[in-house]
Design a protein around this motif. Structure first.
Motif, PDB file in Angstrom:
ATOM      1  N   ILE A 139      11.782   9.489 -11.020  1.00  0.00           N
ATOM      2  CA  ILE A 139      12.998   9.973 -10.375  1.00  0.00           C
ATOM      3  C   ILE A 139      13.587   8.890  -9.476  1.00  0.00           C
ATOM      4  N   THR A 140      14.906   8.756  -9.502  1.00  0.00           N
ATOM      5  CA  THR A 140      15.602   7.903  -8.546  1.00  0.00           C
ATOM      6  C   THR A 140      16.743   8.688  -7.912  1.00  0.00           C
ATOM      7  N   GLU A 141      16.924   8.507  -6.617  1.00  0.00           N
ATOM      8  CA  GLU A 141      17.842   9.334  -5.833  1.00  0.00           C
ATOM      9  C   GLU A 141      17.403  10.795  -5.951  1.00  0.00           C
ATOM     10  N   ARG A 142      18.369  11.723  -5.931  1.00  0.00           N
ATOM     11  CA  ARG A 142      18.024  13.142  -6.019  1.00  0.00           C
ATOM     12  C   ARG A 142      18.321  13.743  -7.397  1.00  0.00           C
ATOM     13  N   ASP A 143      19.040  13.004  -8.212  1.00  0.00           N
ATOM     14  CA  ASP A 143      19.528  13.634  -9.443  1.00  0.00           C
ATOM     15  C   ASP A 143      19.549  12.709 -10.655  1.00  0.00           C
ATOM     16  N   HIS A 144      18.689  11.714 -10.662  1.00  0.00           N
ATOM     17  CA  HIS A 144      18.586  10.841 -11.826  1.00  0.00           C
ATOM     18  C   HIS A 144      17.124  10.805 -12.258  1.00  0.00           C
ATOM     19  N   ALA A 145      16.865  11.186 -13.501  1.00  0.00           N
ATOM     20  CA  ALA A 145      15.490  11.296 -13.976  1.00  0.00           C
ATOM     21  C   ALA A 145      15.282  10.593 -15.307  1.00  0.00           C
ATOM     22  N   LEU A 205      13.239  21.957  -8.241  1.00  0.00           N
ATOM     23  CA  LEU A 205      11.795  21.927  -8.022  1.00  0.00           C
ATOM     24  C   LEU A 205      11.120  20.960  -8.985  1.00  0.00           C
ATOM     25  N   CYS A 206      11.511  20.996 -10.256  1.00  0.00           N
ATOM     26  CA  CYS A 206      10.962  20.056 -11.233  1.00  0.00           C
ATOM     27  C   CYS A 206      11.241  18.616 -10.821  1.00  0.00           C
ATOM     28  N   THR A 207      12.439  18.353 -10.331  1.00  0.00           N
ATOM     29  CA  THR A 207      12.792  17.000  -9.898  1.00  0.00           C
ATOM     30  C   THR A 207      11.942  16.580  -8.708  1.00  0.00           C
ATOM     31  N   ARG A 208      11.793  17.450  -7.741  1.00  0.00           N
ATOM     32  CA  ARG A 208      10.973  17.149  -6.557  1.00  0.00           C
ATOM     33  C   ARG A 208       9.523  16.844  -6.945  1.00  0.00           C
ATOM     34  N   LEU A 209       8.974  17.660  -7.825  1.00  0.00           N
ATOM     35  CA  LEU A 209       7.578  17.490  -8.214  1.00  0.00           C
ATOM     36  C   LEU A 209       7.395  16.367  -9.223  1.00  0.00           C
ATOM     37  N   ASP A 243       0.837  -1.195   0.000  1.00  0.00           N
ATOM     38  CA  ASP A 243       0.000   0.000   0.000  1.00  0.00           C
ATOM     39  C   ASP A 243       0.880   1.256   0.000  1.00  0.00           C
ATOM     40  N   ALA A 244       0.503   2.226  -0.824  1.00  0.00           N
ATOM     41  CA  ALA A 244       1.255   3.485  -0.897  1.00  0.00           C
ATOM     42  C   ALA A 244       0.315   4.685  -0.776  1.00  0.00           C
ATOM     43  N   SER A 245      -0.854   4.470  -0.204  1.00  0.00           N
ATOM     44  CA  SER A 245      -1.821   5.561  -0.074  1.00  0.00           C
ATOM     45  C   SER A 245      -1.240   6.729   0.705  1.00  0.00           C
ATOM     46  N   HIS A 246      -0.421   6.422   1.708  1.00  0.00           N
ATOM     47  CA  HIS A 246       0.168   7.471   2.544  1.00  0.00           C
ATOM     48  C   HIS A 246       1.236   8.280   1.806  1.00  0.00           C
ATOM     49  N   LEU A 247       1.670   7.761   0.656  1.00  0.00           N
ATOM     50  CA  LEU A 247       2.706   8.452  -0.119  1.00  0.00           C
ATOM     51  C   LEU A 247       2.123   9.315  -1.239  1.00  0.00           C
ATOM     52  N   TRP A 248       0.847   9.100  -1.550  1.00  0.00           N
ATOM     53  CA  TRP A 248       0.236   9.837  -2.668  1.00  0.00           C
ATOM     54  C   TRP A 248       0.210  11.326  -2.349  1.00  0.00           C
ATOM     55  N   GLY A 249       0.698  12.119  -3.242  1.00  0.00           N
ATOM     56  CA  GLY A 249       0.783  13.559  -3.035  1.00  0.00           C
ATOM     57  C   GLY A 249       2.143  14.020  -2.542  1.00  0.00           C
ATOM     58  N   LYS A 250       2.980  13.092  -2.100  1.00  0.00           N
ATOM     59  CA  LYS A 250       4.326  13.454  -1.640  1.00  0.00           C
ATOM     60  C   LYS A 250       5.249  13.658  -2.843  1.00  0.00           C
ATOM     61  N   ASP A 251       6.239  14.529  -2.662  1.00  0.00           N
ATOM     62  CA  ASP A 251       7.181  14.729  -3.754  1.00  0.00           C
ATOM     63  C   ASP A 251       8.158  13.558  -3.833  1.00  0.00           C
ATOM     64  N   THR A 252       8.998  13.559  -4.847  1.00  0.00           N
ATOM     65  CA  THR A 252       9.863  12.394  -5.088  1.00  0.00           C
ATOM     66  C   THR A 252      10.907  12.212  -3.996  1.00  0.00           C
ATOM     67  N   PHE A 253      11.370  13.312  -3.396  1.00  0.00           N
ATOM     68  CA  PHE A 253      12.350  13.201  -2.311  1.00  0.00           C
ATOM     69  C   PHE A 253      11.687  12.654  -1.052  1.00  0.00           C
ATOM     70  N   GLU A 254      10.541  13.219  -0.700  1.00  0.00           N
ATOM     71  CA  GLU A 254       9.810  12.750   0.487  1.00  0.00           C
ATOM     72  C   GLU A 254       9.427  11.285   0.333  1.00  0.00           C
ATOM     73  N   LYS A 309      17.074   1.002  -3.649  1.00  0.00           N
ATOM     74  CA  LYS A 309      17.036   1.914  -4.786  1.00  0.00           C
ATOM     75  C   LYS A 309      15.581   2.044  -5.216  1.00  0.00           C
ATOM     76  N   ILE A 310      15.141   3.274  -5.414  1.00  0.00           N
ATOM     77  CA  ILE A 310      13.719   3.559  -5.578  1.00  0.00           C
ATOM     78  C   ILE A 310      13.486   4.397  -6.831  1.00  0.00           C
ATOM     79  N   LEU A 311      12.523   3.986  -7.615  1.00  0.00           N
ATOM     80  CA  LEU A 311      12.045   4.757  -8.763  1.00  0.00           C
ATOM     81  C   LEU A 311      10.681   5.304  -8.379  1.00  0.00           C
ATOM     82  N   ALA A 312      10.569   6.618  -8.260  1.00  0.00           N
ATOM     83  CA  ALA A 312       9.346   7.210  -7.716  1.00  0.00           C
ATOM     84  C   ALA A 312       8.802   8.302  -8.616  1.00  0.00           C
TER      85      ALA A 312
END
Length: 631
Positions: A190-196, A351-355, A146-157, A172-175
């Motif tokens: 996005i994966t990590e902070r700088d791979h898209a 910001l684009c990466t986060r969103l 379940d990922a309901s609690h993650l819906w709406g969170k940015d890629t870093f969060e 390692k996470i693809l989000a």
């Protein structure tokens, strides 16, 4: 909701064994199962090649890109996760919600290598979950959580929260972020902070399936390990070639964005929605000047270049960090939008990466709006209180949030410039810079003929990295003469031999994506458009015995299959062309309609396609991936 990754002992894998397994995930039923890598797909190598083979054979025409029937494939290249240097890449394909044709994106980091360590070559995702979920993969199996609690969170969060809820901190996470969850047609993964995986909206496809993240725990499978002295020698030799390349130190130190001044001085950089070429004050956005702000350098799996960097800007909080932008985000969020403030460019890119949105398409939409505003084409009810003058960073930030939130002008821009221009009307389409619905990257096509042709024929739409025609300026005149019969092949203002140049670039680029290698060392540093170095690496590390001609035949067949896929799914706008705004109306030189047609016909002939650019139906090629043991 759980599957075991160990295959039935009676299931035969034959010569496909070393390619790994397929993980099939049906989000509608919550079921997943594994299967062998198909023997009939071996000639397509892996990664990008396997993906188009699978989609061509399994995805029906008239499929809605945002419906459950669309398929999302994430596939390792032949060498991904092996002992080969730079073998980090994961290729992602689906039907694009932005363009309606082949969606295609590629991402580095470590996710691909971790997937390989679980003996998975490809993840094939179909259906739609009734609620938000994440796909968890490890060496023993796969399950949906379940990922309901993650819906709406940015890629870093999202990544931070997943790591906090699992014992394994090396996941390692693809989000996806909010941008992929509903409104934006160019959502990124996005994966990590700088791979898209940024282009063509693959994050939006994930979101349409209610799939928030793919989480991978490292397994123990060794894919093409360097064990023998000969294998270790092959790996070492390839690393040495990369490190000995003339641009290695520069690229390692500054990353791709270090070439911002070069592209401006070379005269091929588009600015202000391509209404101009270059800017006067390029030093203002020269990323080299923030070298002192670097707090940590990093890179992808097994890559000696290590071109990524975390930076700390003046005035930031003690624990606050940004990632250094790459080449394209700097130019698209900067000159394309008339912005000459490097700090603001960095913040907008992060910001684009986060969103979780593609910074190229987002910036192109903003530049399009600013251009319309300047020309008094944009309706007042869309402008409202926005100051759309060139380079207004505050407005750019507001528009990015509007895109994600589905509000105001941003709601229209979130559909991409092609659709936005149709909705706005009043001649707006004249300034909507796209090919096949995909917004163009930074190079100005009027200034560089090979890249102009590459934009026109790219299978995912107007994009430099999908063709990567850097040989038109990085090869010497001697190389050009030997390969193409004329030194004009590397004259960026000439149309001579550009059809054959782009055929070479397209096939090479496809093979690099099929191998799972990074284009920076292969094509930018080694300039290895004949793949001699890569053939030596493959043959030295694996039990394959291949030749360059086999790779290029495979690349050409994959290019043809991608074109046929687009023809099957097209809805009236897949012509290999360029916007009228780029055409030179003054004479016969440069980019004219006639010259574009000449280049196209040369390309079609070189590819073995008919005069309309339609390939013949697929025919067999030598199956060099039979993994025959060397004698």
């Amino acid at each position: 909701m759980t599957c075991n990754l160990k295959m039935n002992r009676d299931q035969k894998m034959g010569s496909a064994k070393q390619f790994g397994q397929l993980l099939n995930v049906d989000l509608s039923s919550g079921q997943c199962h594994v299967s062998a890598f198909p023997e009939t797909a071996l000639e397509f190598i892996g990664g990008r090649g396997f993906n188009i083979w699978y989609l061509y054979h399994h995805l029906p025409s008239r499929t809605d890109p945002l419906a459950p029937g669309n398929m999302l494939l994430l596939s390792c290249g032949l060498l991904t996760g092996s002992s080969a240097p730079t073998s980090s890449r994961l290729h992602i394909n689906a039907l694009s919600p932005l363009t309606g044709i082949l969606g295609s994106s590629n991402v580095g980091g470590y996710a691909g290598a971790w997937l390989r360590s679980c003996n998975i070559a490809s993840v094939i995702i179909s259906g739609k979950s009734q609620k938000p979920v994440m796909l968890y993969i490890d060496s023993s199996g796969a399950r949906l959580e379940d990922a309901s609690h993650l819906w709406g969170k940015d890629t870093f969060e999202t990544q931070d929260m997943i790591r906090q809820s699992h014992d394994d901190k090396k996941l390692k996470i693809l989000a996806i972020g909010p941008g992929g969850e509903g409104n934006v047609r160019f959502g990124a993964i996005i994966t990590e902070r700088d791979h898209a995986a940024g282009r063509t909206g693959m994050g939006s496809v994930m979101g349409s399936k209610n799939l928030k993240a793919i989480v991978i725990s490292k397994g123990s499978h060794k894919h093409f390990p360097a064990v023998t002295s000969a294998q270790k020698k092959a790996v070492k030799a390839y690393v040495s070639k990369i490190k000995d390349s003339p641009e290695f130190d520069f690229f390692s130190k500054y990353g791709g964005a270090g070439y911002v001044k070069w592209v401006n001085d070379f005269g091929i950089m588009g600015s202000r929605n391509y209404s101009q070429i270059g800017i006067k004050n390029i030093e203002k956005i020269d990323v080299r000047k923030i070298e002192k702000n670097i707090v940590r350098s990093s890179g992808c799996f097994r890559c000696p270049v290590q071109c990524k960097a975390d930076i700390k800007l003046d005035g930031m909080k003690k624990d606050e960090r940004f990632t250094r932008p790459e080449f394209e985000p700097v130019l698209n969020l900067g000159p394309k939008c008339g912005l000459e403030d490097l700090t603001q460019i960095i913040k907008l890119d992060n910001l684009c990466t986060r969103l979780g949105i593609d910074s190229t398409s987002a910036a192109s939409g903003i530049a399009f709006a600013m251009d319309l505003f300047e020309k008094n084409i944009l309706p007042e009810h869309l402008v409202q209180d926005l100051d759309l003058s060139w380079g207004n960073a505050a407005t750019m930030e507001k528009l990015i949030f509007q895109m994600v939130e589905g509000k105001g002008l941003g709601k229209i821009l979130s559909l991409g410039v092609r659709k936005a221009s149709e909705l706005i009307g009043n001649g707006a389409s004249e300034y909507a810079v796209h090919v096949k619905g995909l917004e163009l990257t930074a190079y100005h096509p009027s200034a560089i003929m090979g890249t102009a042709l590459g934009y026109a024929v790219s299978s995912r739409g107007g994009d430099y990295n999908n063709v990567y025609a850097s040989l038109e300026y990085s090869w010497t005149e001697i190389q050009a003469k030997n390969e193409f019969g004329t030194k004009e092949a590397v004259n960026i203002k000439s149309i001579l031999a550009k059809g054959r140049v782009i055929k070479k670039a397209v096939a090479t680029n496809i093979i690099v994506d099929c191998l799972g290698l990074c284009k920076v060392p292969v094509l930018s540093l080694l300039r290895s458009f004949n793949l001699e170095n890569e053939v030596e690496l493959i043959n030295g590390l694996t039990n394959l015995n291949i030749f360059n001609k086999d790779l290029f035949k495979a690349g050409e067949k994959i290019a043809s299959l991608e074109k046929l896929f687009n023809i099957r799914h097209e809805k009236g706008d897949i012509e290999d062309t360029l916007p009228e705004m780029f055409m030179d109306k003054k004479g016969d030189n440069g980019l004219t309609r006639d010259n574009l047609r000449i280049m196209l016909q040369e390309y079609y002939t070189a590819m073995g396609w008919d005069e309309k650019g339609i390939p013949p139906e697929p025919a067999g090629i030598k199956n060099f991936t039979k993994l025959e043991e060397k004698k």
